[in-house]
Design a protein around this motif. Structure first.
Motif, mmCIF file in Angstrom:
data_model
loop_
_atom_site.group_PDB
_atom_site.id
_atom_site.type_symbol
_atom_site.label_atom_id
_atom_site.label_comp_id
_atom_site.label_asym_id
_atom_site.label_seq_id
_atom_site.Cartn_x
_atom_site.Cartn_y
_atom_site.Cartn_z
ATOM 1 N N SER A 1 0.835 -1.202 0.000
ATOM 2 C CA SER A 1 0.000 0.000 0.000
ATOM 3 C C SER A 1 0.871 1.255 0.000
ATOM 4 O O SER A 1 2.008 1.240 0.491
ATOM 5 N N GLU A 2 0.316 2.334 -0.530
ATOM 6 C CA GLU A 2 1.058 3.592 -0.547
ATOM 7 C C GLU A 2 1.329 4.084 0.867
ATOM 8 O O GLU A 2 2.386 4.661 1.140
ATOM 9 N N GLU A 3 0.394 3.835 1.777
ATOM 10 C CA GLU A 3 0.579 4.261 3.164
ATOM 11 C C GLU A 3 1.782 3.570 3.791
ATOM 12 O O GLU A 3 2.623 4.207 4.444
ATOM 13 N N LEU A 4 1.893 2.235 3.605
ATOM 14 C CA LEU A 4 3.035 1.499 4.152
ATOM 15 C C LEU A 4 4.327 1.921 3.474
ATOM 16 O O LEU A 4 5.374 2.062 4.127
ATOM 17 N N LEU A 5 4.257 2.154 2.181
ATOM 18 C CA LEU A 5 5.452 2.522 1.415
ATOM 19 C C LEU A 5 6.026 3.849 1.905
ATOM 20 O O LEU A 5 7.237 3.988 2.109
ATOM 21 N N THR A 6 5.168 4.823 2.095
ATOM 22 C CA THR A 6 5.645 6.158 2.462
ATOM 23 C C THR A 6 6.053 6.257 3.932
ATOM 24 O O THR A 6 6.574 7.291 4.351
ATOM 25 N N GLU A 7 5.830 5.191 4.713
ATOM 26 C CA GLU A 7 6.324 5.158 6.091
ATOM 27 C C GLU A 7 7.797 4.746 6.158
ATOM 28 O O GLU A 7 8.436 4.896 7.195
ATOM 29 N N GLN A 8 8.332 4.216 5.046
ATOM 30 C CA GLN A 8 9.717 3.744 5.030
ATOM 31 C C GLN A 8 10.681 4.936 4.977
ATOM 32 O O GLN A 8 10.329 6.023 4.512
ATOM 33 N N GLU A 9 11.916 4.700 5.429
ATOM 34 C CA GLU A 9 12.926 5.764 5.380
ATOM 35 C C GLU A 9 13.515 5.840 3.975
ATOM 36 O O GLU A 9 13.926 4.825 3.409
ATOM 37 N N LEU A 10 13.564 7.044 3.443
ATOM 38 C CA LEU A 10 13.996 7.269 2.069
ATOM 39 C C LEU A 10 15.452 7.728 2.026
ATOM 40 O O LEU A 10 15.860 8.588 2.808
ATOM 41 N N ALA A 11 16.237 7.142 1.122
ATOM 42 C CA ALA A 11 17.577 7.656 0.818
ATOM 43 C C ALA A 11 17.399 8.754 -0.214
ATOM 44 O O ALA A 11 17.096 8.489 -1.378
ATOM 45 N N ALA A 12 17.561 9.996 0.199
ATOM 46 C CA ALA A 12 17.220 11.147 -0.643
ATOM 47 C C ALA A 12 18.455 11.972 -0.964
ATOM 48 O O ALA A 12 19.454 11.927 -0.239
ATOM 49 N N PRO A 13 18.409 12.739 -2.060
ATOM 50 C CA PRO A 13 19.511 13.663 -2.360
ATOM 51 C C PRO A 13 19.597 14.750 -1.300
ATOM 52 O O PRO A 13 18.582 15.157 -0.728
ATOM 53 N N SER A 14 20.810 15.229 -1.041
ATOM 54 C CA SER A 14 20.979 16.325 -0.092
ATOM 55 C C SER A 14 20.800 17.674 -0.769
ATOM 56 O O SER A 14 20.782 18.709 -0.101
ATOM 57 N N HIS A 15 20.674 17.678 -2.096
ATOM 58 C CA HIS A 15 20.480 18.922 -2.839
ATOM 59 C C HIS A 15 19.010 19.115 -3.173
ATOM 60 O O HIS A 15 18.173 18.260 -2.868
ATOM 61 N N ALA A 16 18.694 20.225 -3.799
ATOM 62 C CA ALA A 16 17.311 20.539 -4.166
ATOM 63 C C ALA A 16 16.761 19.487 -5.119
ATOM 64 O O ALA A 16 17.459 19.024 -6.029
ATOM 65 N N ILE A 17 15.511 19.106 -4.898
ATOM 66 C CA ILE A 17 14.865 18.079 -5.719
ATOM 67 C C ILE A 17 14.342 18.708 -7.004
ATOM 68 O O ILE A 17 13.839 19.832 -7.002
ATOM 69 N N LEU A 18 14.471 17.990 -8.107
ATOM 70 C CA LEU A 18 13.907 18.459 -9.366
ATOM 71 C C LEU A 18 12.414 18.734 -9.206
ATOM 72 O O LEU A 18 11.706 17.980 -8.530
ATOM 73 N N SER A 19 11.952 19.797 -9.837
ATOM 74 C CA SER A 19 10.550 20.180 -9.685
ATOM 75 C C SER A 19 9.604 19.071 -10.123
ATOM 76 O O SER A 19 8.538 18.889 -9.544
ATOM 77 N N GLY A 20 9.996 18.293 -11.131
ATOM 78 C CA GLY A 20 9.142 17.210 -11.613
ATOM 79 C C GLY A 20 9.068 16.025 -10.682
ATOM 80 O O GLY A 20 8.239 15.126 -10.870
#
Length: 312
Positions: free
Chosen positions: A200-219
């Motif tokens: 489910s999207e709810e369970l998925l978005t509860e996970q910890e994300l490895a994200a860029p430390s810079h600004a995210i692309l607008s798209g």
């Protein structure tokens, strides 16, 4: 600032330095972001701007500690336009000097993404071979950088041209779109969600994300906003390692994930919902658009716009 003398007499090296500081502040959008491009403190930048305003006898900008409050006066806008014209004239002069020479010499500094050899649309070895064949005496200086660093390297004069994800366009830079690729959401084979079906999207978005430390692309920003729990890394290779650890999920370009996907080390998560496209472009200063070495690099680029990862 009435009573100040206008610019007159000999045009000094200090005048050029002050104009360069002003130009970089305008391009960066304020004093604080210009610290990186100029590699000097905010207080020194402010003093240089005050010196230039005193030298010219006019107020050029309204400035404060924050970026949002930085604003050019009408005189400042006129001066910035004149500096842009001056940059163009200098670039044209350099082009004429290079044209006089029997072969293109000097150096060309190119800044590239840290995963450049993985990008299927770009054949960097063939590009280098073509460039060397056309200009055997041109010295090449190739640098790798994270996306947030690429444009700053060019704006600061530490590189002439680069290939980077296309963010919001910065003043003073020119962009030539080259190709696009798709990024999707992945987890490692040891992550608890790897064997789950119909997550489910709810369970998925509860996970910890490895994200860029810079600004995210607008798209992609609308997808990243769904994940409140994040750890960050500035390079793609570091985020890949975090995802492969089985402790994080994260977005990766299809071309980078493909071989790990095929051997079972990565699993795609809701790929039809969690994906976005990234446009990549060749980037250089607008004032250097006619620079022969940059033109030669663009001519030598070996790009296959149809190549892509799976399902893109």
């Amino acid at each position: 600032m009435s009573g100040k003398s206008p610019l007159s007499g000999r045009f000094t090296d200090m005048d050029l330095r002050l104009l360069r500081v002003f130009r970089e502040v305008v391009r960066a959008g304020g004093l604080a972001p210009a610290e990186v491009a100029l590699n000097i403190s905010r207080s020194t930048i402010s003093q240089h701007l005050s010196d230039l305003e005193a030298r010219l006898g006019m107020q050029l900008c309204l400035r404060s500690r924050g970026r949002a409050d930085f604003k050019l006066t009408p005189e400042g806008e006129e001066l910035y336009g004149a500096i842009d014209d001056l940059d163009g004239h200098l670039a044209a002069f350099k082009s004429r000097v290079n044209a006089i020479q029997s072969q293109l010499t000097g150096s060309l500094r190119i800044v590239l993404p840290d995963d450049v050899l993985e990008i299927p649309q770009l054949d960097l070895p063939s590009t280098i071979r073509q460039l060397r064949q056309l200009a055997p005496q041109l010295q090449l200086d190739l640098q790798l950088a994270a996306p947030q660093e690429l444009e700053l390297e060019i704006l600061a004069g530490r590189a002439e041209v680069g290939i980077n994800p296309l963010h919001a366009k910065r003043p003073g830079l020119d962009y030539r779109p080259l190709f696009s690729h798709c990024s999707r959401l992945y987890c490692g084979s040891r992550h608890p969600l790897a064997g789950e079906r119909g997550v489910s999207e709810e369970l998925l978005t509860e996970q910890e994300l490895a994200a860029p430390s810079h600004a995210i692309l607008s798209g992609a920003a609308h997808l990243y906003r769904l994940f409140p729990h994040r750890s960050t890394a500035n390079h793609m290779a570091a985020r890949l390692a975090m995802i492969l650890s089985g402790r994080f999920i994260g977005f990766l370009p299809d071309y980078l994930a493909r071989r790990y996907l095929e051997c079972g080390d990565l699993v795609a998560l809701c790929p039809q919902r969690f994906h976005y496209q990234i446009q990549n472009a060749a980037t250089f200063k607008r004032s250097a658009a006619q620079h022969p070495a940059i033109a030669l690099f663009l001519q030598s680029l070996q790009v296959d716009r149809e190549a892509a990862g799976w399902g893109g």
